[in-house]
Design a protein around this motif. Structure first.
Motif, PDB file in Angstrom:
ATOM      1  N   UNK A 421       0.798  -1.239   0.000  1.00 53.75           N
ATOM      2  CA  UNK A 421       0.000   0.000   0.000  1.00 53.75           C
ATOM      3  C   UNK A 421       0.825   1.281   0.000  1.00 53.75           C
ATOM      4  N   UNK A 422       2.040   1.246   0.589  1.00 55.27           N
ATOM      5  CA  UNK A 422       2.879   2.450   0.572  1.00 55.27           C
ATOM      6  C   UNK A 422       3.293   2.793  -0.861  1.00 55.27           C
ATOM      7  N   UNK A 423       3.597   1.777  -1.650  1.00 55.93           N
ATOM      8  CA  UNK A 423       3.962   2.006  -3.043  1.00 55.93           C
ATOM      9  C   UNK A 423       2.757   2.526  -3.835  1.00 55.93           C
ATOM     10  N   UNK A 424       1.595   1.964  -3.535  1.00 58.45           N
ATOM     11  CA  UNK A 424       0.380   2.386  -4.237  1.00 58.45           C
ATOM     12  C   UNK A 424       0.006   3.829  -3.897  1.00 58.45           C
ATOM     13  N   UNK A 425       0.321   4.271  -2.688  1.00 62.31           N
ATOM     14  CA  UNK A 425       0.074   5.672  -2.325  1.00 62.31           C
ATOM     15  C   UNK A 425       0.848   6.604  -3.248  1.00 62.31           C
ATOM     16  N   UNK A 426       2.104   6.253  -3.515  1.00 59.08           N
ATOM     17  CA  UNK A 426       2.918   7.074  -4.416  1.00 59.08           C
ATOM     18  C   UNK A 426       2.329   7.054  -5.822  1.00 59.08           C
ATOM     19  N   UNK A 427       1.950   5.876  -6.312  1.00 52.56           N
ATOM     20  CA  UNK A 427       1.368   5.770  -7.648  1.00 52.56           C
ATOM     21  C   UNK A 427       0.111   6.630  -7.759  1.00 52.56           C
ATOM     22  N   UNK A 428      -0.765   6.513  -6.787  1.00 48.85           N
ATOM     23  CA  UNK A 428      -2.027   7.259  -6.855  1.00 48.85           C
ATOM     24  C   UNK A 428      -1.812   8.766  -6.733  1.00 48.85           C
ATOM     25  N   UNK A 472       5.308  -7.375  -5.601  1.00 53.43           N
ATOM     26  CA  UNK A 472       5.025  -5.948  -5.402  1.00 53.43           C
ATOM     27  C   UNK A 472       5.403  -5.130  -6.635  1.00 53.43           C
ATOM     28  N   UNK A 473       6.552  -5.439  -7.230  1.00 50.88           N
ATOM     29  CA  UNK A 473       6.979  -4.708  -8.422  1.00 50.88           C
ATOM     30  C   UNK A 473       6.017  -4.947  -9.581  1.00 50.88           C
ATOM     31  N   UNK A 474       5.559  -6.184  -9.711  1.00 55.16           N
ATOM     32  CA  UNK A 474       4.601  -6.492 -10.764  1.00 55.16           C
ATOM     33  C   UNK A 474       3.305  -5.713 -10.550  1.00 55.16           C
ATOM     34  N   UNK A 475       2.850  -5.635  -9.299  1.00 48.97           N
ATOM     35  CA  UNK A 475       1.639  -4.871  -8.988  1.00 48.97           C
ATOM     36  C   UNK A 475       1.844  -3.381  -9.255  1.00 48.97           C
ATOM     37  N   UNK A 476       3.040  -2.890  -8.934  1.00 48.63           N
ATOM     38  CA  UNK A 476       3.380  -1.479  -9.189  1.00 48.63           C
ATOM     39  C   UNK A 476       3.260  -1.144 -10.672  1.00 48.63           C
ATOM     40  N   UNK A 477       3.863  -1.966 -11.519  1.00 47.99           N
ATOM     41  CA  UNK A 477       3.820  -1.697 -12.958  1.00 47.99           C
ATOM     42  C   UNK A 477       2.396  -1.837 -13.491  1.00 47.99           C
ATOM     43  N   UNK A 478       1.689  -2.873 -13.058  1.00 42.39           N
ATOM     44  CA  UNK A 478       0.317  -3.093 -13.519  1.00 42.39           C
ATOM     45  C   UNK A 478      -0.574  -1.913 -13.174  1.00 42.39           C
ATOM     46  N   UNK A 479      -0.480  -1.450 -11.940  1.00 46.89           N
ATOM     47  CA  UNK A 479      -1.313  -0.318 -11.509  1.00 46.89           C
ATOM     48  C   UNK A 479      -0.938   0.954 -12.248  1.00 46.89           C
ATOM     49  N   UNK A 480       0.347   1.153 -12.483  1.00 47.16           N
ATOM     50  CA  UNK A 480       0.798   2.363 -13.157  1.00 47.16           C
ATOM     51  C   UNK A 480       0.326   2.396 -14.606  1.00 47.16           C
ATOM     52  N   UNK A 481       0.375   1.232 -15.254  1.00 50.99           N
ATOM     53  CA  UNK A 481       0.121   1.174 -16.694  1.00 50.99           C
ATOM     54  C   UNK A 481      -1.359   1.030 -17.056  1.00 50.99           C
ATOM     55  N   UNK A 485       0.514   6.371 -19.368  1.00 47.10           N
ATOM     56  CA  UNK A 485       1.742   6.054 -20.096  1.00 47.10           C
ATOM     57  C   UNK A 485       2.979   6.419 -19.277  1.00 47.10           C
ATOM     58  N   UNK A 486       2.815   6.603 -17.986  1.00 49.20           N
ATOM     59  CA  UNK A 486       3.942   6.934 -17.120  1.00 49.20           C
ATOM     60  C   UNK A 486       4.982   5.821 -17.170  1.00 49.20           C
ATOM     61  N   UNK A 487       6.254   6.217 -17.185  1.00 52.23           N
ATOM     62  CA  UNK A 487       7.333   5.228 -17.189  1.00 52.23           C
ATOM     63  C   UNK A 487       7.489   4.598 -15.806  1.00 52.23           C
ATOM     64  N   UNK A 488       7.687   3.298 -15.774  1.00 51.34           N
ATOM     65  CA  UNK A 488       8.004   2.576 -14.541  1.00 51.34           C
ATOM     66  C   UNK A 488       9.493   2.233 -14.558  1.00 51.34           C
ATOM     67  N   UNK A 489      10.186   2.595 -13.504  1.00 50.95           N
ATOM     68  CA  UNK A 489      11.627   2.330 -13.469  1.00 50.95           C
ATOM     69  C   UNK A 489      12.074   2.058 -12.049  1.00 50.95           C
TER      70      UNK A 489
END
Length: 609
Positions: A421-428, A472-481, A485-489
């Motif tokens: 959820x901490x990573x998702x907070x940044x994404x959102x 977690x990284x897979x979830x990060x990219x999936x949620x971002x994309x 079109x934001x880059x995931x890195x």
């Protein structure tokens, strides 16, 4: 049991231990000080009810309140009155590393003048109870080369400050690190001893999250407490809750409030034998407020039986249609608009800005530095408590200067499933920010720096952590994309190719390069060539990226390192570093290598020429 399961069991036990503890908390046999810092003075504009409610719940009885001298006097008076009604003392807070320099003495004395003038013009119940200083001169660029001169000017500034307030009746305090006993004044007195003698109390910044380890809080503060015992002085012991991505051992960020509170209870009990121990201080209120709670219901072991689920009613067989039915219209997606393209060189030159407040407070300095160094890429860590307006102007100016800005975040604990959820907070936050601002004010991507191999669990269960990390990284990219079109890195250590992804026949490095839009290889070496140089340690990852058609950036270090001089350009300086980085463009031409980044801005800015 997996890492999460172990941690949940510990959390459950902690929560059970803490049942029945009431606020305000009593440490040992007497009520001690429990202090916190408020650096964001705007938190009291509405009277500070939220601050006072939190203080009441947590047993806070001393607040160090940052002074904004432009804020109306009435705002402070209302808050201080309400705090006093809650039996909370309030000390005016100020500080800047430059206050140790003679040329900035007047600014520090201005705080003393402001407080005395304020106290003389408000009712007694609205007056400040003390003044507290947080001056950390060791972050100044000139500290390493001439700390004796800085200590001398700082001593002079503090003597003038103390003299001005000597008849005020205010309690005077100052923050000090635990290692000041290594420095000596001109008259032979240890720096920490003089500060203890000069102030009514000192707050020792013992920023660790372990209590009784070899490098834990008790070990680091015992010399100061023994000295204060002899001098008849008072000491507060401070801990940190701020996110510290590069120094996770210095903070309780990522722990629950209950886990930290249990440690503080035990710490108070352990330190109560020192007559000088006056209590604890938690830095700072905003980060403390944002700590999560231990959820007993959620933390029950997954091995425990649960109530059987009801058997659903069988659905009737569908009636066959005589005609094909149209597909339902897809749900509308609130698409995140793209950032405007930035006109920049295709070869990346960038840096990291880890201090979120730097962008807000010193944006022009950053842009001037970036243009001087001909940078076109910035990873910028965000404070998610700030309004969007805190970043929009900076990003806009950077874009106009040909600099692409990517949001930055991450700590080692973000690799664990429970911290997704901490990573998702940044994404959102970034998505909502980009929806709210103009095209040239938008971030171009999100970059994460997650290094779980510094966690104790990595030594015992590396594969379990890899399982949670990749998930977690897979979830990060999936949620971002899914709607942008934001880059995931991400940042990636150069030795991760020796690990495999759980259940797959692929190295961890190759999986990460494939999943991200780009990775930044932390090739922390101080030479381009040689058997242990930058090119040599990155060859496997470069080959993976060549195969996958993905860009690779190379990050180097200019921060002082205790892992060996070969890790960093700190000793050689910035000019030598530039010479080595320039070699990479020829050595790695016709490959996936697309540029370099220097870690990090604050160290590069203060580096040797």
């Amino acid at each position: 049991m997996n890492v999460k399961g172990c941690q949940k069991l510990v959390s459950l036990l902690v929560a059970l231990v803490l049942v029945g503890i009431q606020s305000p908390l009593v440490y040992g046999e007497q009520s001690l000080v429990k202090a916190t810092w408020i650096w964001q003075t705007e938190m009291i504009r509405d009277g500070g009810e939220q601050v006072l409610r939190f203080s009441r719940n947590e047993g806070i009885n001393l607040i160090y309140l940052q002074i904004n001298r432009q804020m109306p006097r009435e705002t402070y008076e209302v808050f201080v009155k309400h705090a006093h009604e809650e039996r909370i003392s309030v000390h005016a807070l100020g500080g800047d590393p430059r206050w140790a320099l003679t040329e900035h003495r007047d600014d520090m004395l201005g705080l003393a003048d402001w407080v005395m003038n304020y106290n003389s013009n408000v009712s007694p119940e609205g007056r400040f109870d003390g003044v507290h200083l947080d001056i950390e001169p060791y972050v100044l660029a000139q500290w390493e080369s001439d700390h004796n001169a800085i200590i001398s000017s700082w001593e002079g500034n503090l003597r003038a400050f103390l003299s001005k307030l000597s008849e005020s009746g205010l309690e005077l305090g100052i923050d000090i690190p635990f290692w000041f006993d290594d420095f000596i004044l001109a008259d032979g007195t240890a720096l920490n001893e003089w500060l203890m003698s000069a102030f009514d109390h000192v707050t020792v910044m013992a920023y660790r999250n372990q209590m009784d380890s070899e490098n834990g809080i008790i070990s680091l503060t015992q010399d100061e407490l023994k000295l204060a015992d002899k001098m008849g002085k008072k000491v507060l012991v401070a801990v940190n809750t701020k996110e510290m991505p590069q120094e996770v051992h210095t903070t309780f960020h990522g722990y629950s409030k209950e886990q930290m509170e249990q440690t503080l209870q035990l710490l108070s009990s352990s330190l109560s034998s020192y007559a000088s121990f006056a209590g604890l201080a938690i830095h700072d209120i905003r980060n403390w407020e944002n700590m999560h709670h231990t959820d007993i219901e959620d933390d029950i072991s997954p091995d425990e039986p649960s109530a059987p689920k009801p058997v659903p009613e069988p659905e009737p067989d569908p009636v066959p249609d005589t005609e094909p039915q149209p597909e339902p219209e897809p749900e509308p997606v609130n698409w995140v608009p793209d950032a405007d393209p930035v006109l920049r060189d295709q070869i990346i030159r960038g840096t990291y800005i880890w201090e979120a407040n730097e962008v807000i407070q010193n944006s022009q300095e950053i842009l001037d530095f970036a243009m001087e160094k001909q940078l076109n890429w910035l990873y910028v860590r965000l404070d998610l408590q700030q309004p969007f307006s805190s970043y929009s102007s900076f990003v806009k100016q950077a874009a106009a200067a040909g600099i692409e800005v990517h949001a930055l975040g991450g700590t080692p604990t973000w690799a664990l499933e429970e911290n997704l959820p901490w990573m998702m907070r940044l994404v959102n936050y970034v998505k909502n920010y980009n929806r709210a601002v103009e095209g040239d004010e938008r971030f171009h991507g999100i970059h994460v720096d997650i290094e779980p191999y510094v966690l104790p669990e990595w030594r015992t269960e590396p594969q379990q952590i890899i399982t949670e990390w990749t998930s977690n990284l897979d979830a990060f990219v999936t949620e971002l994309k899914k709607d942008s079109n934001l880059e995931a890195s991400m940042d990636m250590a150069v030795w991760l190719d020796k690990y495999q992804v759980t259940g797959e026949d692929i190295s961890l490095s190759k999986w990460m390069i494939d999943r991200m839009d780009h990775v930044s290889l932390m090739a922390f070496r101080d030479s381009a060539e040689g058997s242990n140089g930058i090119v040599a340690v990155t060859k496997e990852e470069i080959a993976f990226a060549n195969e996958l058609g993905k860009p690779i950036y190379i990050s180097v270090e200019i921060k002082e390192s205790h892992e060996g001089n070969h890790i960093t350009f700190y000793e050689e300086g910035a000019a030598y570093m530039e010479e080595e980085l320039a070699k990479l463009h020829e050595l790695l031409k016709d490959s996936s290598f697309k540029g370099t980044l220097v870690h990090a801005y604050i160290y590069w800015r203060n580096a040797k020429p």
